[in-house]
Scaffold this active site. Structure first.
Site, PDB file in Angstrom:
ATOM      1  N   HIS A 283      37.657  40.133  31.907  1.00 27.10           N
ATOM      2  CA  HIS A 283      37.128  39.229  32.874  1.00 27.10           C
ATOM      3  C   HIS A 283      37.389  37.787  32.613  1.00 27.10           C
ATOM      4  O   HIS A 283      38.267  37.008  33.286  1.00 27.10           O
ATOM      5  CB  HIS A 283      35.763  39.300  32.884  1.00 27.10           C
ATOM      6  CG  HIS A 283      35.089  38.684  34.000  1.00 27.10           C
ATOM      7  ND1 HIS A 283      34.893  39.193  35.410  1.00 27.10           N
ATOM      8  CD2 HIS A 283      34.500  37.372  33.969  1.00 27.10           C
ATOM      9  CE1 HIS A 283      34.222  38.280  36.127  1.00 27.10           C
ATOM     10  NE2 HIS A 283      34.006  37.026  35.388  1.00 27.10           N
ATOM     11  N   GLU A 284      37.235  37.295  31.338  1.00 27.37           N
ATOM     12  CA  GLU A 284      37.233  35.893  30.968  1.00 27.37           C
ATOM     13  C   GLU A 284      38.601  35.642  30.842  1.00 27.37           C
ATOM     14  O   GLU A 284      39.067  34.376  31.064  1.00 27.37           O
ATOM     15  CB  GLU A 284      36.411  35.365  29.650  1.00 27.37           C
ATOM     16  CG  GLU A 284      34.918  35.946  29.798  1.00 27.37           C
ATOM     17  CD  GLU A 284      34.320  35.094  30.941  1.00 27.37           C
ATOM     18  OE1 GLU A 284      34.837  34.055  31.559  1.00 27.37           O
ATOM     19  OE2 GLU A 284      33.291  35.876  31.434  1.00 27.37           O
TER      20      GLU A 284
ATOM     21  N   HIS B  56      39.997  34.476  34.107  1.00 26.39           N
ATOM     22  CA  HIS B  56      39.776  33.121  34.224  1.00 26.39           C
ATOM     23  C   HIS B  56      40.511  32.206  33.499  1.00 26.39           C
ATOM     24  O   HIS B  56      41.192  31.463  34.105  1.00 26.39           O
ATOM     25  CB  HIS B  56      38.432  32.955  33.863  1.00 26.39           C
ATOM     26  CG  HIS B  56      37.317  33.150  34.880  1.00 26.39           C
ATOM     27  ND1 HIS B  56      37.330  33.027  36.279  1.00 26.39           N
ATOM     28  CD2 HIS B  56      36.048  33.933  34.844  1.00 26.39           C
ATOM     29  CE1 HIS B  56      36.489  33.501  36.843  1.00 26.39           C
ATOM     30  NE2 HIS B  56      35.564  34.033  35.846  1.00 26.39           N
TER      31      HIS B  56
ATOM     32  N   HIS C 185      44.114  31.841  35.177  1.00 22.53           N
ATOM     33  CA  HIS C 185      43.924  30.943  36.307  1.00 22.53           C
ATOM     34  C   HIS C 185      44.162  29.536  35.845  1.00 22.53           C
ATOM     35  O   HIS C 185      44.842  28.775  36.548  1.00 22.53           O
ATOM     36  CB  HIS C 185      42.494  30.930  36.899  1.00 22.53           C
ATOM     37  CG  HIS C 185      42.586  30.911  38.421  1.00 22.53           C
ATOM     38  ND1 HIS C 185      41.253  30.858  39.174  1.00 22.53           N
ATOM     39  CD2 HIS C 185      43.452  30.139  39.085  1.00 22.53           C
ATOM     40  CE1 HIS C 185      41.590  30.832  40.376  1.00 22.53           C
ATOM     41  NE2 HIS C 185      43.215  29.995  40.338  1.00 22.53           N
TER      42      HIS C 185
END
Length: 699
Positions: A487-488, A491, A494
């Site tokens: 999940h991180e 990010h 991104h």
């Protein structure tokens, strides 16, 4: 160590680029970090105000370049200093840094207000906004729109009395958010369960016993110590057979910041909600949610409630069945009169899951050693996007637990510096997050293409609280922690892939209910056999994760999916209840909370527990009127991953489209337009329902 880290992150853009090429030759500094930051923030605040005054008083007619772009480029030194301060406040704080943040935050809020409420400056911004030049690119127009709306939403259109009140509200909000976070961290650290008799550990697996023994040793105690930090708290609640001890831990965790002491957050919650409500009313909105949602994909409270109600209708009946199944499992072991309480749920759930699927999450841990998982995640990015990661010990970091990597593109051009910080410690907030210490941007005209060579490359950080190594074992992760890593890391991608001209639009600077798409998308890989086979090996024998284990994972992956969904919905309902208020927040925070989620409550409410006083996402973490965005983004991520399933989960062309359409543009394009470019249509909820084992709706 932290001094060199500060020196490196405070370099200006040109110095930073040079340091990346030629090495970090940093001058010695005798000042303590908090003093250095205090002096720098004051110095850079004055410098930015001088820059702003020059823009506001420019005798030339306002243009996009001399007003909007000039404003975008102002205050870069202050941005670097405050970014470091607030990031360290989360990752490596101490009393001095806490005090500095409490001192500086109201001053910084006032400084921001002095800029946003500058009438001459706003008049120039408005002049450009009202008559945008024809030559502007779409990215220019997005910056112009964001700049104007930033002023409007910061009170620039108010009269003198309104501006004065806006300043005071902003000052009080800034102080209250810091107070909320500090109280929560201190109350989390204040409690620990010290056990000295081995029989009290019944049910707890050996690796968690070792971790607890190490925690006790670190505190100068004998026996075992369990804390309220996730790597300790969650295994205890899942495996501890002693019900009285589970209850003690549960009550300690869920009553944080409710006690009549300095860490009590009841008044702080009331202050935060009331101040945001008043701010929204001052700007002409019926409530804070309406104000917040203007800059979100959902757009209106009606659409948010439509999503929450649709999820409730689809998931609640199944969630109630799931809770009943756990209650029946508990009664089969404890007797028909046994009443399932919240501190029982995780314990009997894992026993039920083991019965149904012969699956215990801890059986995977020996195959999920952190180093191997990290390499697996990095290799996944290499396989999808062609990027590589090289550890660089010459790059300064702020703690020995932190590792720095250079991230290279397929052509070996430098994309970013990635910092990883995995383990809990006293000065670190709980949870997991990604942040930037430096965001990507490019000073070339927007009609010129951004490349890794002509742009300032970002410093991206992943911070977690994973299970620490124990005396005899390395850091062995749960599958849930692997999902958190992914999940991180989503990010982080991104931020790493950002290719924009303006820092204000770079990377994760997108709408809140879109920002979770890249992160939640990556979680889909956690249970994919093709991914697990690339790295999951027993840390002692080297044996690969058995296929039968993977089969059990996949059979069990929808276990309590409905319960988990409704849990998220309940948090979303509490969030919306807080921020759709049009009157003062009630005196009784607990009663308000219970009423907000009563319709979806699945377990008995415990009298001394309160979520709102611990709900940092919506109180101090930027998710006010935005918690629904996790479920909103889940619809997006399930629909997006369905496309990868259609084309192949490692399909390079689909990954290229995802990078180009979703990750690289940042906030330069409306998120729905980005999604349409990637998927060719708007997202549908069916893929999420199918993934969770809920009957999909028919088209």
């Amino acid at each position: 160590m932290i001094q060199d880290f500060l020196s490196s992150q405070l370099l200006d853009d040109q110095q930073w680029q040079l340091a990346l090429k030629e090495g970090f030759q940093l001058p010695a500094c005798e000042q303590e970090p908090h003093e250095r930051l205090r002096n720098l923030i004051k110095q850079e605040t004055d410098k930015e105000m001088e820059e702003v005054e020059r823009i506001a008083n420019n005798p030339e007619a306002p243009t996009f370049e001399n007003t909007i772009v000039a404003l975008e480029h102002s205050g870069q030194g202050l941005e670097r200093a405050t970014t470091v301060m607030y990031n360290l406040l989360d990752a490596e704080t101490n009393d001095d840094l806490d005090s500095l943040a409490e001192e500086m935050t109201p001053l910084l809020s006032e400084h921001s207000n002095n800029i946003m409420l500058n009438e001459k400056l706003f008049a120039r911004v408005k002049a450009v906004y009202d008559n945008p030049p024809a030559h502007l690119t779409s990215e220019d127009r997005k910056l112009l729109e964001k700049t104007y709306e930033g002023f409007e939403r910061s009170g620039a259109t108010l009269d003198a009395a309104g501006k004065a009140r806006f300043r005071e509200i902003s000052r009080q909000l800034a102080a209250a958010t810091i107070r909320f976070s500090n109280h929560l961290l201190k109350d989390t650290n204040a409690f620990f369960l010290h056990l000295q008799e081995e029989q009290t550990l019944e049910g707890i697996p050996e690796m968690h016993r070792q971790a607890a023994a190490q925690e006790a040793t670190d505190r100068g105690l004998d026996g075992w110590v369990f804390t309220l930090h996730a790597p300790s708290f969650i295994p205890f609640m899942t495996y501890a057979a002693r019900r009285d001890l589970r209850e003690k831990m549960y009550r300690a965790y869920h009553s944080r910041c409710t006690h009549q002491d300095e860490q009590n957050n009841f008044q702080t919650v009331r202050d935060l909600v009331n101040l945001r409500r008043e701010l929204a009313a001052l700007l002409g909105y019926p409530h804070f949610a309406a104000y917040a949602l203007r800059r979100r994909m959902a757009g209106t409270t009606e659409k948010v409630y439509n999503l929450l109600h649709e999820l409730t209708d689809s998931y609640l009946p199944e969630a109630r069945k799931e809770v009943q199944a756990v209650a029946e499992k508990a009664q089969s072991l404890e007797g028909k009169d046994f009443v399932l309480m919240p501190w029982d749920f995780a314990y009997y759930s894992q026993l039920l899951r083991k019965d149904l699927f012969d699956y215990d999450p801890d059986m995977l841990r020996p195959y999920l050693e952190l180093g191997s998982v990290k390499q697996g995640v990095f290799n996944l990015a290499t396989r999808l996007y062609g990027i590589t990661f090289e550890e660089d010990r010459s790059i300064p970091v702020y703690h020995p637990d932190v590792t720095a990597y250079r991230v290279y593109d397929r052509d070996h051009s430098l994309l970013a510096v990635l910092l990883t910080d995995f383990f809990p410690r006293k000065g670190k907030q709980g949870g997991a997050w990604m942040t930037n210490y430096r965001s990507e941007h490019c000073d070339l005209p927007t009609n010129e293409t951004v490349t890794p060579e002509n742009s300032v490359r970002p410093v991206v950080s992943i911070t977690t609280n994973f299970t620490k190594p124990a005396a005899d074992t390395p850091a062995l992760l749960s599958l849930g922690e692997v999902e958190t890593f992914l999940h991180e890391f989503g990010h982080a991608l991104h931020g790493i892939f950002a290719m924009t001209h303006y820092e204000a639009l770079s990377g994760t600077s997108v709408y809140w209910d879109f920002v979770e798409l890249p992160s939640q998308f990556m979680e889909n890989y956690a249970t994919e056999p093709e991914f697990l086979h690339t790295f999951a090996r027993h840390y002692q024998t080297g044996a690969t994760l058995p296929q039968e284990y993977i089969d059990r994972i996949r059979r069990a992956r929808t276990f309590q999916a409905a319960y988990q969904c409704i849990r998220q919905v309940s948090f979303g309902l509490l969030d919306m209840a807080c921020y759709t208020l049009q009157e003062a927040f009630p005196e009784n925070v607990k009663a308000f909370e219970e009423q907000a989620w009563e319709a979806v409550r699945l377990m008995p409410q415990v009298a001394d527990s309160c979520m709102a006083v611990q709900f940092s996402h919506i109180m101090s973490g930027g998710y006010a009127a935005g918690y629904y965005s996790y479920k909103w983004a889940e619809v997006l991520d399930a629909d997006a991953f369905a496309m990868f399933r259609e084309e192949g989960i490692f399909n390079e062309e689909t990954a290229r489209q995802f990078r180009t359409c979703i990750l690289a543009p940042g906030g330069t394009v409306h998120p729905m337009e980005l999604y349409l470019r990637f998927r060719g249509r708007e997202p549908r909820i069916n893929a999420l329902l199918e993934r969770d084992g809920v009957s999909p709706k028919q088209d």
